[in-house]
Design a protein around this motif. Structure first.
Motif, PDB file in Angstrom:
ATOM      1  N   THR A 118       2.674  11.163  11.562  1.00 11.85           N
ATOM      2  CA  THR A 118       1.061  10.523  11.835  1.00 11.85           C
ATOM      3  C   THR A 118       0.597   9.179  10.650  1.00 11.85           C
ATOM      4  O   THR A 118       0.123  10.306   9.673  1.00 11.85           O
ATOM      5  N   VAL A 119       0.363   8.930  10.296  1.00 12.74           N
ATOM      6  CA  VAL A 119      -0.093   7.611   9.183  1.00 12.74           C
ATOM      7  C   VAL A 119      -1.248   7.990   9.352  1.00 12.74           C
ATOM      8  O   VAL A 119      -2.570   8.201   9.907  1.00 12.74           O
ATOM      9  N   ALA A 120      -1.832   8.768   8.633  1.00 10.67           N
ATOM     10  CA  ALA A 120      -3.308   8.458   8.230  1.00 10.67           C
ATOM     11  C   ALA A 120      -4.269   8.173   7.413  1.00 10.67           C
ATOM     12  O   ALA A 120      -5.158   7.963   7.778  1.00 10.67           O
ATOM     13  N   GLY A 121      -3.346   7.510   6.929  1.00 11.17           N
ATOM     14  CA  GLY A 121      -4.439   6.576   5.357  1.00 11.17           C
ATOM     15  C   GLY A 121      -3.458   6.178   4.434  1.00 11.17           C
ATOM     16  O   GLY A 121      -1.962   6.096   4.635  1.00 11.17           O
ATOM     17  N   PHE A 122      -4.228   5.060   3.895  1.00  9.10           N
ATOM     18  CA  PHE A 122      -3.669   4.517   2.769  1.00  9.10           C
ATOM     19  C   PHE A 122      -4.265   4.221   1.977  1.00  9.10           C
ATOM     20  O   PHE A 122      -5.631   4.085   1.366  1.00  9.10           O
ATOM     21  N   ALA A 123      -3.854   3.745   0.230  1.00  9.57           N
ATOM     22  CA  ALA A 123      -4.382   2.975  -0.835  1.00  9.57           C
ATOM     23  C   ALA A 123      -4.243   2.012  -1.437  1.00  9.57           C
ATOM     24  O   ALA A 123      -2.758   1.380  -0.914  1.00  9.57           O
ATOM     25  N   GLN A 124      -4.448   1.099  -1.070  1.00 13.00           N
ATOM     26  CA  GLN A 124      -3.799  -0.703  -0.846  1.00 13.00           C
ATOM     27  C   GLN A 124      -4.492  -1.059  -2.181  1.00 13.00           C
ATOM     28  O   GLN A 124      -4.917  -0.684  -3.067  1.00 13.00           O
ATOM     29  N   VAL A 142      -3.054  11.199  -1.282  1.00 16.52           N
ATOM     30  CA  VAL A 142      -2.150   9.028  -2.170  1.00 16.52           C
ATOM     31  C   VAL A 142      -2.020   8.821  -2.805  1.00 16.52           C
ATOM     32  O   VAL A 142      -1.845   8.391  -3.421  1.00 16.52           O
ATOM     33  N   VAL A 143      -3.815   9.132  -3.553  1.00 15.77           N
ATOM     34  CA  VAL A 143      -4.019   8.508  -4.940  1.00 15.77           C
ATOM     35  C   VAL A 143      -3.223   8.861  -6.089  1.00 15.77           C
ATOM     36  O   VAL A 143      -2.379   8.261  -6.889  1.00 15.77           O
ATOM     37  N   ALA A 144      -3.124  10.077  -5.896  1.00 18.21           N
ATOM     38  CA  ALA A 144      -2.513  11.093  -6.841  1.00 18.21           C
ATOM     39  C   ALA A 144      -1.267  10.351  -6.678  1.00 18.21           C
ATOM     40  O   ALA A 144      -0.886  10.157  -7.761  1.00 18.21           O
ATOM     41  N   GLU A 145      -0.978  10.106  -5.912  1.00 18.84           N
ATOM     42  CA  GLU A 145       0.927   9.714  -5.736  1.00 18.84           C
ATOM     43  C   GLU A 145       1.296   8.197  -5.471  1.00 18.84           C
ATOM     44  O   GLU A 145       2.279   7.779  -6.274  1.00 18.84           O
ATOM     45  N   ALA A 146       0.191   7.524  -5.704  1.00 24.16           N
ATOM     46  CA  ALA A 146       0.292   6.265  -6.002  1.00 24.16           C
ATOM     47  C   ALA A 146      -0.033   5.674  -7.412  1.00 24.16           C
ATOM     48  O   ALA A 146       0.720   5.034  -8.036  1.00 24.16           O
ATOM     49  N   ILE A 147      -0.688   6.350  -7.777  1.00 29.41           N
ATOM     50  CA  ILE A 147      -1.092   6.886  -9.825  1.00 29.41           C
ATOM     51  C   ILE A 147       0.560   7.049 -10.314  1.00 29.41           C
ATOM     52  O   ILE A 147       0.918   6.566 -11.518  1.00 29.41           O
ATOM     53  N   ALA A 148       0.585   8.156  -9.560  1.00 26.96           N
ATOM     54  CA  ALA A 148       2.428   8.981  -9.959  1.00 26.96           C
ATOM     55  C   ALA A 148       3.471   7.854 -10.436  1.00 26.96           C
ATOM     56  O   ALA A 148       3.811   7.226 -11.502  1.00 26.96           O
ATOM     57  N   ALA A 149       3.786   6.729  -9.103  1.00 28.84           N
ATOM     58  CA  ALA A 149       4.235   5.525  -8.896  1.00 28.84           C
ATOM     59  C   ALA A 149       3.823   4.264 -10.582  1.00 28.84           C
ATOM     60  O   ALA A 149       4.619   4.107 -10.792  1.00 28.84           O
ATOM     61  N   ARG A 184       0.745  -1.391  -0.138  1.00 34.01           N
ATOM     62  CA  ARG A 184       0.143  -0.242  -0.138  1.00 34.01           C
ATOM     63  C   ARG A 184       1.268   1.337   0.157  1.00 34.01           C
ATOM     64  O   ARG A 184       1.962   1.046   0.083  1.00 34.01           O
ATOM     65  N   PHE A 185       0.534   2.723  -0.270  1.00 38.55           N
ATOM     66  CA  PHE A 185       0.542   3.795  -0.299  1.00 38.55           C
ATOM     67  C   PHE A 185       0.297   4.353   1.044  1.00 38.55           C
ATOM     68  O   PHE A 185      -1.021   4.483   0.930  1.00 38.55           O
ATOM     69  N   GLU A 186       0.822   4.561   1.831  1.00 36.11           N
ATOM     70  CA  GLU A 186       0.859   5.574   2.945  1.00 36.11           C
ATOM     71  C   GLU A 186       1.007   6.299   3.499  1.00 36.11           C
ATOM     72  O   GLU A 186       1.897   7.070   2.611  1.00 36.11           O
ATOM     73  N   ILE A 187       0.110   7.750   3.638  1.00 37.11           N
ATOM     74  CA  ILE A 187       0.476   8.955   4.154  1.00 37.11           C
ATOM     75  C   ILE A 187      -0.058   9.503   4.931  1.00 37.11           C
ATOM     76  O   ILE A 187      -0.535   8.747   5.495  1.00 37.11           O
ATOM     77  N   THR A 188       0.669  10.242   5.923  1.00 35.89           N
ATOM     78  CA  THR A 188       1.538  10.387   6.655  1.00 35.89           C
ATOM     79  C   THR A 188       1.070  11.831   7.168  1.00 35.89           C
ATOM     80  O   THR A 188       1.461  12.587   6.180  1.00 35.89           O
TER      81      THR A 188
END
Length: 104
Positions: free
Chosen positions: A21-27, A55-62, A13-17
């Motif tokens: 603090t971990v605030a969420g993720f895209a698995q 987090v989704v923008a970063e995950a899609i870019a990766a 998953r991609f985690e966003i802090t």
């Protein structure tokens, strides 16, 4: 507010802090050149800050950088992609096999 996104494993998953603090993720699940996004979650206390979009923008870019195709099963990722049509070239509709791969 200071945010950062990192790729984690176990689970993938991609985690966003937010402020450390971990605030969420895209698995996701990587399978046959595809990255199946099946769950995005932001902690209740972090809601309304736009963190899911980050987090989704970063995950899609990766995913693009890795040369993989995005398979959006997660409702949030699907919605995000409809607003960011510049990623249509790396997006495919989920198949029954994709759903089976995530146990849905």
């Amino acid at each position: 507010m200071s945010t950062s996104v990192t790729r984690e494993s176990n689970p993938d998953r991609f985690e966003i802090t937010s402020d450390g603090t971990v605030a969420g993720f895209a698995q996701f699940l990587d399978r046959d050149g595809h990255r199946i996004f099946f769950h995005t979650e932001i902690g209740e206390e972090f809601g309304g800050q736009g963190l899911a979009g980050i987090v989704v923008a970063e995950a899609i870019a990766a995913t693009r950088e890795e040369g993989l195709t995005v398979i959006p099963i997660c409702p949030y990722v699907k919605k995000w992609l409809t607003k960011h049509t510049e990623h249509e070239d790396i997006t495919a509709k989920p198949t029954a096999d994709d759903f089976a791969a995530i146990g849905a």
